[in-house]
Design a protein around this motif. Structure first.
Motif, PDB file in Angstrom:
ATOM      1  N   VAL A 177       0.841  -1.202   0.000  1.00  0.00           N
ATOM      2  CA  VAL A 177       0.000   0.000   0.000  1.00  0.00           C
ATOM      3  C   VAL A 177       0.878   1.255   0.000  1.00  0.00           C
ATOM      4  O   VAL A 177       0.605   2.226  -0.714  1.00  0.00           O
ATOM      5  N   LEU A 178       1.970   1.203   0.767  1.00  0.00           N
ATOM      6  CA  LEU A 178       2.868   2.358   0.815  1.00  0.00           C
ATOM      7  C   LEU A 178       3.470   2.635  -0.549  1.00  0.00           C
ATOM      8  O   LEU A 178       3.532   3.768  -1.019  1.00  0.00           O
ATOM      9  N   LEU A 179       3.888   1.564  -1.222  1.00  0.00           N
ATOM     10  CA  LEU A 179       4.483   1.735  -2.547  1.00  0.00           C
ATOM     11  C   LEU A 179       3.451   2.261  -3.530  1.00  0.00           C
ATOM     12  O   LEU A 179       3.739   3.090  -4.381  1.00  0.00           O
ATOM     13  N   LYS A 180       2.250   1.763  -3.399  1.00  0.00           N
ATOM     14  CA  LYS A 180       1.195   2.170  -4.324  1.00  0.00           C
ATOM     15  C   LYS A 180       0.918   3.662  -4.176  1.00  0.00           C
ATOM     16  O   LYS A 180       0.702   4.362  -5.173  1.00  0.00           O
ATOM     17  N   HIS A 181       0.908   4.128  -2.963  1.00  0.00           N
ATOM     18  CA  HIS A 181       0.642   5.552  -2.752  1.00  0.00           C
ATOM     19  C   HIS A 181       1.910   6.394  -2.796  1.00  0.00           C
ATOM     20  O   HIS A 181       1.858   7.581  -2.545  1.00  0.00           O
ATOM     21  N   LYS A 182       3.000   5.752  -3.062  1.00  0.00           N
ATOM     22  CA  LYS A 182       4.291   6.442  -3.202  1.00  0.00           C
ATOM     23  C   LYS A 182       4.579   7.355  -2.019  1.00  0.00           C
ATOM     24  O   LYS A 182       4.744   8.568  -2.145  1.00  0.00           O
ATOM     25  N   VAL A 183       4.610   6.775  -0.860  1.00  0.00           N
ATOM     26  CA  VAL A 183       4.887   7.536   0.354  1.00  0.00           C
ATOM     27  C   VAL A 183       6.391   7.567   0.548  1.00  0.00           C
ATOM     28  O   VAL A 183       6.942   6.807   1.348  1.00  0.00           O
ATOM     29  N   PHE A 184       7.055   8.408  -0.256  1.00  0.00           N
ATOM     30  CA  PHE A 184       8.507   8.457  -0.172  1.00  0.00           C
ATOM     31  C   PHE A 184       8.917   9.743   0.536  1.00  0.00           C
ATOM     32  O   PHE A 184       8.230  10.762   0.442  1.00  0.00           O
ATOM     33  N   VAL A 185      10.035   9.672   1.199  1.00  0.00           N
ATOM     34  CA  VAL A 185      10.496  10.836   1.975  1.00  0.00           C
ATOM     35  C   VAL A 185      10.699  12.043   1.077  1.00  0.00           C
ATOM     36  O   VAL A 185      10.250  13.151   1.378  1.00  0.00           O
ATOM     37  N   GLU A 186      11.319  11.798  -0.100  1.00  0.00           N
ATOM     38  CA  GLU A 186      11.613  12.909  -0.999  1.00  0.00           C
ATOM     39  C   GLU A 186      10.332  13.571  -1.496  1.00  0.00           C
ATOM     40  O   GLU A 186      10.227  14.789  -1.557  1.00  0.00           O
ATOM     41  N   LEU A 187       9.374  12.755  -1.858  1.00  0.00           N
ATOM     42  CA  LEU A 187       8.122  13.306  -2.389  1.00  0.00           C
ATOM     43  C   LEU A 187       7.407  14.115  -1.334  1.00  0.00           C
ATOM     44  O   LEU A 187       6.838  15.161  -1.596  1.00  0.00           O
ATOM     45  N   ALA A 188       7.453  13.630  -0.104  1.00  0.00           N
ATOM     46  CA  ALA A 188       6.766  14.337   0.972  1.00  0.00           C
ATOM     47  C   ALA A 188       7.380  15.721   1.169  1.00  0.00           C
ATOM     48  O   ALA A 188       6.687  16.695   1.440  1.00  0.00           O
ATOM     49  N   ARG A 189       8.716  15.778   0.992  1.00  0.00           N
ATOM     50  CA  ARG A 189       9.360  17.079   1.153  1.00  0.00           C
ATOM     51  C   ARG A 189       8.938  18.024   0.041  1.00  0.00           C
ATOM     52  O   ARG A 189       8.662  19.186   0.274  1.00  0.00           O
ATOM     53  N   SER A 190       8.908  17.501  -1.177  1.00  0.00           N
ATOM     54  CA  SER A 190       8.633  18.394  -2.299  1.00  0.00           C
ATOM     55  C   SER A 190       7.172  18.827  -2.320  1.00  0.00           C
ATOM     56  O   SER A 190       6.851  19.942  -2.689  1.00  0.00           O
ATOM     57  N   ARG A 191       6.290  17.915  -1.962  1.00  0.00           N
ATOM     58  CA  ARG A 191       4.884  18.295  -2.015  1.00  0.00           C
ATOM     59  C   ARG A 191       4.343  18.339  -0.593  1.00  0.00           C
ATOM     60  O   ARG A 191       3.942  17.342  -0.016  1.00  0.00           O
ATOM     61  N   LEU A 192       4.329  19.485  -0.082  1.00  0.00           N
ATOM     62  CA  LEU A 192       3.918  19.617   1.316  1.00  0.00           C
ATOM     63  C   LEU A 192       2.425  19.370   1.490  1.00  0.00           C
ATOM     64  O   LEU A 192       1.964  18.975   2.551  1.00  0.00           O
ATOM     65  N   THR A 193       1.704  19.630   0.433  1.00  0.00           N
ATOM     66  CA  THR A 193       0.244  19.520   0.551  1.00  0.00           C
ATOM     67  C   THR A 193      -0.257  18.084   0.427  1.00  0.00           C
ATOM     68  O   THR A 193      -1.443  17.845   0.537  1.00  0.00           O
ATOM     69  N   GLN A 194       0.673  17.177   0.200  1.00  0.00           N
ATOM     70  CA  GLN A 194       0.217  15.803  -0.053  1.00  0.00           C
ATOM     71  C   GLN A 194      -0.618  15.270   1.110  1.00  0.00           C
ATOM     72  O   GLN A 194      -0.275  15.462   2.272  1.00  0.00           O
TER      73      GLN A 194
END
Lengths: 735, 310
Positions: A616-633
């Motif tokens: 599920v985590l991979l499917k929703h792409k819960v990656f540290v880098e992405l979370a930093r770049s998109r704060l609104t996620q």
């Protein structure tokens, strides 16, 4: 490692597979061996996650939920149980009506035919007609089971036992299974096989429960957006046990029996509230069945058919018994036990043969059809050559009386036993007045039916073994009663054949399925229920399910967790590279499901994460880098995990690009931060108890510094069992 | 057995009735305060040996002495006593009729008239209409004691009537047999005449000749069975005829085709043997790939296992 002699656990050809079958090991890691033995742990079975993962998401959700919310949850649990009971009762009602009508049509046609040909000659044509009709019904039943849903074969009780034990048998609680099961059981009973429609009710109830409690159907792609809280294994198990109880109660009209069944099967996670909910579901189900059957019988409001089995009412003094009869009952009980053991042994050999040689679907269908045809043939021959004629009673208790060569106004008494659905035969054995059967007829009937039933159980049709065993027992019990009345002075006063038929039925059923605590309940309400170690355990074993029994095998205290565990363990760091995770998950040779999470360098354990969560985590792409770049996620919630439940997508269906492989994933929030751990020196029985009582799936073995050294799973425990030569170990195998 | 009980009851009733009628004439001075306990004993001693034997005159005489009269308002009125006497007569008529029609059963066709009479008088007794002198016999005759004998007696007869299902054969007002019944009797007689005609000599001729009428009778019977217009008379006569036909004349179907049935059955039984043999010989066995589990390399434990196993 190559020199370990693994004892082949049990196999009728143990010596052979121990010698010629094994290829010498060249390389310990690349060992591929083939075997034809059946006693294995098969990797296709996964465990259920009965242990709740108390990760941060869970805690957060719990904090958000108000007091009222919890009350609502409790109420909806009751509502679900009511619904389960209602639907189960409705299904039972449908099965009953359908079987009654189909069998009625079949017997009517055959009876007309026989009557016609008795006069003009050509009875062999009637025989063929009967056999063909039987085979046709059974063919439909076997085809849908063999080709569409093999999981619906048999009574389904072994499967439900496994489910409650914590083994996930693939597709056992799907809607498709339910449909196939219901249609299959109608066909096989109408097809005249020596089977009953009661066992499958338990499976049906369980499927209904698993479906209703989730508030959606993944097969129909319909989500009602209700009961989302219950979408996890722990909650689902409670409902499945309620469903199984509702099924028992609908089958036998015994709500208490239903509760006892679930209690015995799932006693490790029991609490009082659950008892009441299950009892509620059982009551609703028997009431529903009763109510709708009363409408069907044009007697609305007359609630006198609480179960599928309806043995009719015994006159209170015809089953009264005396002190001096108790030794007789004990003797009958012993006889039932012996006959049951014989039944089980024969069926065991037959099942091994079937697993080895009759495993292709078309062969299975053919086998079922042949059994149906032979059943008809044997019955016909018995009826044809029987000289036992009895006068027709005034109350027309025979549903399809066959005259054949009897004098006018009399009917063939063998035909009441064979030319009838098994359930009605049981009823006539219980209730027909003394003198309705002569001993020769009964003994022939018992003998043939014993072998027919033994041959039939384990076919690829959905059908239960309750009624056949009751019927066998009732037949020899009645025989016993008749002989008793004949040899003792004034025996005819107290040796009422019907009473002994009842006792025989109970004894035989107990002998075959090894019923334990419920016997008391049953004899009081004239219903029967299975809690078995006997036949069902044999079939569980033959399906190679890693089933955990009540206790660890005796003499296993010397085995410690170190020997039992799997090692080395694939661990993840708290912050792990996506590429590593994807690679580990994609590795088909290991196919692990739980991964300890460790502190990077030290290797100390800090949590446990499941494959399903990672996916599920991979499917929703819960990656540290992405979370930093998109704060609104949007933050991932527990709901996202629930939506994917229970069919998590396979790892192959998740696309991860090269760039993403380099990203990192923070597992802290999602892992279970407090997994159960044991030290290496823990004995096997201790580990076993933890598994059994807590419903564990993974148990991490740690050393004195809290570093992960191994992982114990269900298969590691189920491998050991007590054999002829002390503790033995089973092989693991794929499918 | 039953009939004997009924007769005994009837006798008892008559005895009782006599006693009742005679009580009216009892002289109160004889049986009064002077009837001591000793006197009662004496009387009982005289009566006891004779009571099982039915002596109407003497019995009533002795019972006179036994019973003292009750005060006027508790007495059974003359009207009711009269009704009771009629009831007794009709009752015995009906029972006599039943006994004489017991075998072969003809209770419906012979006794419906007397049953009708009995029913009339009972209805009279049990109705709550006041008779002459403003008395209702229902309470005094039917329910003034624990035994409720009159009710019991009538109830038994009613049970016999319902048990024999005579209502299906007798027309509604109990005045005549129904047309169905008469027709059935006619058909039955036809069959019986045919049997009689061919009884001498070969029974196979009888089987052939009478088959049509017998079959017609059978069909009529099953039609009536469906319509529920059967009573014990018809059932019994049909049973007797069927027994004649099947047992005495041996006309039921012979078991003539053993060979084809055995052939077909053994063919069917042979099929699974072929099936299992062929699948044993030709089908390939299911094989499973073994997995070698990852294990900690701990030699001590392996030796341990091996010790255990060997």
């Amino acid at each position: 490692m190559a020199n370990i002699t693994k004892k082949v656990s049990w196999s009728s050809r143990g010596d052979e597979s121990g010698g010629g079958e094994r290829t010498p090991l060249l390389n310990g890691s690349e060992e591929v061996r083939y075997t034809r033995q059946v006693g294995l742990c098969v990797c296709v079975f996964q465990s259920l996650d009965y242990d709740n993962s108390e990760n941060q998401l869970f805690l957060e959700e719990e904090r958000r939920m108000s007091f009222l919310g919890f009350k609502c949850l409790e109420i909806s649990r009751w509502v679900i149980c009511g619904l389960i009971g209602f639907l189960t009762g409705l299904i039972a009602c449908c099965i009953d009506i359908a079987v009654e009508n189909l069998a009625g049509v079949k017997y009517y046609v055959v009876k007309q035919n026989i009557e016609k040909f008795t006069e003009v000659g050509g009875l062999s044509i009637s025989l063929i007609l009967w056999a063909v009709l039987n085979s046709a019904f059974v063919m439909v039943g076997a085809v849908i089971v063999a080709f569409f849903e093999p999981g619906a074969a048999g009574s389904g009780i072994p499967q439900i036992k496994c489910y409650l034990n914590g083994v996930k048998i693939p597709r056992v609680v799907r809607l498709k299974t339910l449909v196939v099961k219901v249609c299959g059981v109608i066909c096989s009973v109408a097809g005249g096989l020596a089977v009953g429609k009661e066992g499958p009710m338990i499976h049906s109830g369980a499927v209904v429960a698993a479906g209703v409690s989730q508030g959606r159907s993944t097969s129909l792609k319909k989500d009602f957006k209700i009961f989302e809280y219950f979408r996890r294994d722990t909650e689902k198990r409670d409902f499945v046990s309620a469903g199984a109880a509702a099924g028992v109660s609908a089958a036998f009209g015994a709500p208490v029996g239903g509760v006892l069944f679930s209690l015995e099967e799932g006693a490790s996670f029991w609490n009082q509230m659950l008892t009441w909910r299950i009892f509620f579901a059982s009551m609703i189900s028997t009431f529903t069945l009763n109510f709708f059957l009363s409408i069907y019988n044009n007697k609305p409001g007359d609630l006198s058919s609480p179960g599928l089995i309806n043995f009719g009412r015994f006159e209170s003094d015809s089953v009264a018994y005396n002190l001096y009869e108790i030794p007789l009952f004990i003797v009958m009980g012993a006889a039932g036990g012996l006959l049951g053991a014989l039944f089980n042994i024969l069926n065991y050999w037959l099942t091994i043969f079937r697993i080895r040689y009759v495993h292709r679907p078309c062969l299975q269908v053919m086998e079922a059809m042949l059994v149906a045809a032979v059943t008809a043939t044997v019955s016909f021959a018995m009826i044809y050559f029987s000289n036992d004629c009895q006068p027709l009673g005034p109350d027309q208790s025979e549903d399809y009386p066959l005259q054949l060569f009897c004098a006018d106004g009399e009917y063939n008494s063998m035909a009441t036993a064979f030319f009838n659905t098994p359930e009605r035969s049981v009823r006539s054995l219980f209730h027909n007045p003394p003198g309705s059967y002569n001993p020769l007829t009964l003994s022939l009937f018992t003998l043939t039916y014993f072998f027919l039933a033994c041959w039939t159980y384990g076919l690829t049709v959905s059908a239960g073994v309750f009624i056949p065993s009751l019927l066998i027992g009732a037949a020899w019990g009645r025989l016993f009663g008749i002989l008793l009345a004949a040899i003792t002075p004034n025996g005819s006063v107290w040796a009422v054949p019907g009473k002994y038929a009842l006792m025989g039925a109970a004894a035989q059923l107990g002998g075959i399925v090894r019923m334990t605590l419920s016997l008391t309940v049953i004899t009081t309400v004239y219903t029967v229920l299975i809690i078995g170690n006997g036949l069902y355990d044999i079939h569980i074993k033959l399906q190679s399910v890693p089933f955990l029994h009540l206790e660890a095998p005796a003499t296993s205290h010397w085995l410690t967790a170190r020997e039992v565990m799997g090692a080395p363990v694939t661990c993840f760091n708290r912050i792990e590279k996506v590429g590593t995770i994807v690679d580990v998950l994609s590795n088909t040779s290991t196919n692990h499901n739980g991964f300890p999470v460790v502190v990077p360098v030290l290797g100390k354990i800090c949590g446990l994460i499941l494959r399903s969560q990672l996916i599920v985590l991979l499917k929703h792409k819960v990656f540290v880098e992405l979370a930093r770049s998109r704060l609104t996620q949007r933050k991932l919630q527990l709901k996202d995990f629930r939506d994917a439940y229970p069919r998590f997508p396979p790892i192959q269906s998740i696309h991860v690009s090269q760039d993403e492989r380099e990203c990192m994933m923070d597992l802290t929030e999602f892992m279970n931060p407090t997994p159960y751990t044991v030290p290496q020196e823990t004995s096997l029985p201790r580990v076993f108890k933890l598994f059994r009582a807590l419903g564990l799936r993974h148990l991490v073995v740690v050393d004195s510094e809290n570093r992960v050294v191994g992982l114990v799973t269900r298969k590691d425990l189920a491998r050991y069992h007590l054999g002829k030569h002390g503790l033995e170990e089973m092989q693991l195998a794929q499918t | 057995m039953y009939i004997f009980q009924v007769t005994a009851l009837l006798i008892a009733l008559l005895y009782y009735g006599n006693a009742q009628t005679s009580t009216v004439a009892v002289n109160p001075t004889i049986l009064g305060s002077e009837l001591s306990a000793d006197g009662l004993k004496q009387l009982a001693a005289i009566v006891a040996p004779q009571s099982p034997v039915f002596h109407p005159s003497r019995g009533s005489y002795f019972s006179l002495n036994l019973l003292s009269a009750f005060p006027e308002d508790l007495e059974v009125s003359d009207y009711c006593v009269e009704l009771l006497a009629i009831f007794g007569q009709r009752y015995s008529t009906y029972v006599n009729c039943l006994v004489s029609a017991a075998r072969p059963v003809k209770v419906c066709q012979n006794c419906y008239g007397s049953y009708d009479n009995l029913m009339d008088i009972y209805t009279n007794i049990s109705s709550d209409q006041m008779g002459p002198g403003n008395v209702s016999c229902r309470d005094s005759l039917l329910r003034s004691d624990r035994l409720m004998l009159v009710f019991l007696l009538y109830n038994n007869m009613e049970d016999i009537w319902t048990g024999s299902e005579c209502n299906s054969c007798v027309s509604l007002g109990l005045h005549s047999l129904t047309n169905d019944t008469l027709y059935f009797m006619a058909t039955l007689n036809q069959s019986l005449r045919c049997f009689e005609k061919f009884q001498q000599g070969n029974h196979s001729a009888l089987c052939k000749e009478c088959k049509a009428t017998y079959r017609g009778l059978n069909e009529l019977y099953s039609r009536m069975e469906k319509n529920r217009t059967l009573c014990i008379d018809i059932e019994d006569s049909m049973n007797m005829t069927r027994r004649l036909w099947s047992k005495n004349f041996n006309c039921s179907f012979p078991r003539a085709e053993n060979v084809p049935v055995i052939a077909v059955s053994s063919f069917m039984l042979f099929l699974p043997i072929i099936f299992y043999l062929s699948s044993f010989l030709h089908s390939e066995q299911k094989k499973r790939k073994l997995i070698h589990p990852k294990r900690a390399k701990s030699n001590t434990s392996l030796v341990n296992i091996q010790d255990r196993l060997s």
